[in-house]
Design an enzyme around this catalytic site. Sequence first.
Site, short mmCIF file in Angstrom:
data_model
loop_
_atom_site.label_atom_id
_atom_site.label_comp_id
_atom_site.label_asym_id
_atom_site.label_seq_id
_atom_site.Cartn_x
_atom_site.Cartn_y
_atom_site.Cartn_z
N CYS A 2 83.91 69.04 55.00
CA CYS A 2 83.96 67.58 55.17
C CYS A 2 82.69 67.10 55.84
O CYS A 2 82.01 67.84 56.55
CB CYS A 2 85.16 67.20 56.03
SG CYS A 2 86.69 67.87 55.43
N ARG A 27 77.60 69.07 51.05
CA ARG A 27 78.57 69.94 51.75
C ARG A 27 79.80 70.18 50.89
O ARG A 27 80.65 70.99 51.25
CB ARG A 27 78.96 69.32 53.08
CG ARG A 27 77.80 69.17 54.06
CD ARG A 27 78.12 68.21 55.18
NE ARG A 27 79.22 68.66 56.00
CZ ARG A 27 79.07 69.45 57.08
NH1 ARG A 27 77.87 69.84 57.42
NH2 ARG A 27 80.10 69.83 57.78
N TRP A 78 86.80 67.66 52.06
CA TRP A 78 86.95 68.88 51.25
C TRP A 78 88.35 69.37 51.55
O TRP A 78 88.64 69.82 52.66
CB TRP A 78 85.89 69.90 51.65
CG TRP A 78 85.84 71.09 50.78
CD1 TRP A 78 85.37 71.16 49.49
CD2 TRP A 78 86.28 72.42 51.10
NE1 TRP A 78 85.48 72.44 49.01
CE2 TRP A 78 86.04 73.23 49.96
CE3 TRP A 78 86.85 73.01 52.21
CZ2 TRP A 78 86.34 74.60 49.93
CZ3 TRP A 78 87.15 74.36 52.19
CH2 TRP A 78 86.89 75.14 51.05
N ASN A 102 86.95 66.66 60.50
CA ASN A 102 86.39 67.80 59.78
C ASN A 102 86.96 69.04 60.44
O ASN A 102 86.86 69.19 61.65
CB ASN A 102 84.85 67.80 59.88
CG ASN A 102 84.24 68.97 59.12
OD1 ASN A 102 84.95 69.68 58.40
ND2 ASN A 102 82.96 69.18 59.29
N GLY A 103 87.62 69.90 59.64
CA GLY A 103 88.18 71.13 60.22
C GLY A 103 89.62 71.28 59.80
O GLY A 103 90.04 70.82 58.74
N GLU A 482 74.40 90.76 45.77
CA GLU A 482 73.97 89.36 45.97
C GLU A 482 73.74 88.70 44.61
O GLU A 482 74.16 87.56 44.40
CB GLU A 482 72.72 89.32 46.83
CG GLU A 482 72.02 87.97 46.88
CD GLU A 482 72.91 86.82 47.37
OE1 GLU A 482 73.98 87.08 47.94
OE2 GLU A 482 72.52 85.66 47.13
N LYS A 486 75.75 85.24 43.25
CA LYS A 486 75.02 84.03 42.87
C LYS A 486 75.38 83.58 41.46
O LYS A 486 75.57 82.40 41.20
CB LYS A 486 73.52 84.33 42.96
CG LYS A 486 72.68 83.18 43.37
CD LYS A 486 73.21 82.50 44.63
CE LYS A 486 72.87 83.24 45.88
NZ LYS A 486 73.74 83.02 47.01
N GLU A 489 79.01 82.09 41.59
CA GLU A 489 79.29 80.85 42.31
C GLU A 489 78.65 79.63 41.66
O GLU A 489 79.13 78.52 41.87
CB GLU A 489 78.87 80.96 43.78
CG GLU A 489 77.41 81.04 44.06
CD GLU A 489 77.16 81.02 45.57
OE1 GLU A 489 76.46 81.89 46.07
OE2 GLU A 489 77.67 80.11 46.24
N HIS A 505 83.69 105.90 37.11
CA HIS A 505 85.00 106.20 37.72
C HIS A 505 86.02 105.10 37.44
O HIS A 505 86.90 104.86 38.26
CB HIS A 505 84.82 106.41 39.23
CG HIS A 505 83.98 107.60 39.55
ND1 HIS A 505 84.42 108.90 39.44
CD2 HIS A 505 82.68 107.70 39.92
CE1 HIS A 505 83.45 109.75 39.74
NE2 HIS A 505 82.38 109.04 40.05
N LYS A 605 79.12 74.03 51.48
CA LYS A 605 77.91 74.64 52.05
C LYS A 605 78.23 75.39 53.33
O LYS A 605 77.68 76.42 53.59
CB LYS A 605 76.86 73.59 52.32
CG LYS A 605 75.54 74.16 52.86
CD LYS A 605 74.95 75.20 51.91
CE LYS A 605 73.74 75.86 52.47
NZ LYS A 605 73.28 76.99 51.61
C1 AGP Z 1 76.16 81.64 49.52
O1 AGP Z 1 75.51 81.39 48.27
C2 AGP Z 1 77.55 81.09 49.57
N1 AGP Z 1 77.49 79.68 49.44
C3 AGP Z 1 78.36 81.59 50.74
O2 AGP Z 1 78.69 82.91 50.43
C4 AGP Z 1 77.69 81.59 52.14
O3 AGP Z 1 76.67 82.55 52.16
C5 AGP Z 1 78.75 81.95 53.18
O4 AGP Z 1 79.71 80.94 53.18
C6 AGP Z 1 78.17 82.11 54.60
O5 AGP Z 1 77.59 80.92 55.02
P1 AGP Z 1 76.66 80.94 56.36
O6 AGP Z 1 75.47 81.77 56.04
O7 AGP Z 1 76.33 79.51 56.60
O8 AGP Z 1 77.49 81.54 57.46
#
Ligand code: AGP
Length: 610
Positions: A2, A27, A78, A102-103, A482, A486, A489, A505, A605
């Site tokens: 949020c 966000r 959110w 927010n939270g 990684e 990417k 997501e 396996h 974010k």
């Molecule tokens: C990364 O591409 C993602 N959006 C997500 O995995 C992110 O890395 C994770 O939420 C951790 O966020 P932070 O680095 O702000 O703690």
Amino acid sequence: MCGIIGYTGVKPVCPILLGGLRALEYRGYDSAGIALSGCTLATVKRAGRISVLEEALAAGAAGEKVESACCGIGHTRWATHGAPTDENAHPHATPRLALVHNGIIENDRALRRELEAAGYTFVSETDTESAAKLLDSIYGACGDPVAAMLGLDGRLSGAYALAVIFADRPHEIYAIRRDSPLIAAQSPDGVLLASDIPAILPYTRSYYRPDEGEVVRLRADGITFFDANGEKTHPLCTVNWDVEEAERGGYSHFMRKELGEAPEGVRRTLSPLIRDGLPHFGMPLLDDLHEKKGMRIVACGTAMHAGLIGRTYLERLARLPVAVEIASEFRYRDPIISADEPVLLLSQSGETADTLAALRLAKANGVPTAAIVNVIGSSVAREADAVMATHAGPEIAVASTKAYTTQAAMLALLAVSTAYARGLIDEQEARARTDALCRRLPEALEETIAREAELEAFAARLAEAEHVFYIGRGVDYDACVEGSLKLKEISYIHSEAYAAGELKHGTISLIEPGVPVLAVSTDPAVAAKVASNMREVRARGGEIIAFCTPATEADIAPNADFCMVLDENDTTLAPLCAVSALHLLAYHVARLRGCDIDKPRNLAKSVTVE
Ligand code: AGP
């Protein structure tokens, strides 16, 4: 997560609130709303994008206030409790007040039962409405906004940043935070409240961060902080980003801009840590890491992936045992931790709830903590015993790219520092490795990113895929993990990363003609083994796209359908070049699929809730 914005001053508040909400769109959100101050509060909120809210305001939903009001709060939601609907959007209001949050309020259900028994009725499914009605009850009894906010804080459990306007206190905004970010800022025409820096950048680059549980009062005459013992003061923080930096800079997506900023981010991150050509972190916890028996890296998502490659660097070069933990697992598995095994938290935002909780768990057990964050002044940065900043600059896209690369580069430097302190490498090698990270790594990353056309061609082969597999060994498996996240997501293609030797396996049963498999091989020590795994895939019709180096090309290229030879043999630098290539590849796959690259569905974010 949020977004919160608030303003009180001499200018019409509506444009400021809407502009602030737009600055916070990155966000991730699914509804938006504002509340305007005055003897009767005007609250307008809508499910959907901010444009839907703007249309409602233009159609007169706020009456004449929309022009005259100079104090108000705004919110992008959110969803955590309840679907994205008008009723569940914030603000939540009573005749006395309007509140945004927010939270997550964890004792929401008990509070709701208590308030219903006291005669309150509820119109939404949200936890926030309980906080609004509880504040209404407390404020109705005491009539003092600061006391009421402190009283509310004493009744809530969970993570929250709350902003409130009271009908009988026009031109004033009150706020309180606990485990959720909030900043307050003074501008020439008034004062602002926001959940993140981009919302205040058009007005000022200086801001205050209240402590946990402090009430913030914003009035035209300034910002005041209160705790149970009275007024508090805080140092002024200054944003070292400017508005342009936080804008897209001509790129079609923040992600593409930020991915291209990774090399400069590495330069800016490492240069402050070098003294006379050698690593110098300037903090005992890290400069003395060589004396420790091990270290634990705790993080989430991409930050955790940076920890994986950092572990490889630290174990391979410094022979330091490193465990990498997923923060949401670490915090609940009652881990066996001790003071001689420091905990290093990695977080771009510094506000990730699970990472913050892991930090607190470590501290509660007397374990020294250090943090690597990209946001100075964030909760993780403020609470860790030691903090190092990555200077990647603002990372707006939900998909983290440059933050990953700068975190990994910092860990690579830590490996050099620790190996040198342990006498495992001599001064000459320490200097050479330090120079390679500070000078050659950014160049190699730039060279990789410049080969974008090759990656676009690879992307065309993946854009229609249903499943994509990534295989690698050792540090290259770290890179695959990684790269796979990417792709998932931002392109919504299902993907899995596999240790190349593990494929046979079980998962190889999924390889059938045409299934794309990305193979990463930058380590000559195991290139022949990876080549063998590639042949196993091709024997079943899988299509191989490979990323290798001149040193592994002879093994790898003949076994690939498509191959990118990265122009870097160094086994520390090359995996990071491979990740940059995988970031860029995922970007183009998502672009070809028409995905909302900077704001992928379901993602935020900064995940400030569990
Ligand atoms: C990364 O591409 C993602 N959006 C997500 O995995 C992110 O890395 C994770 O939420 C951790 O966020 P932070 O680095 O702000 O703690």
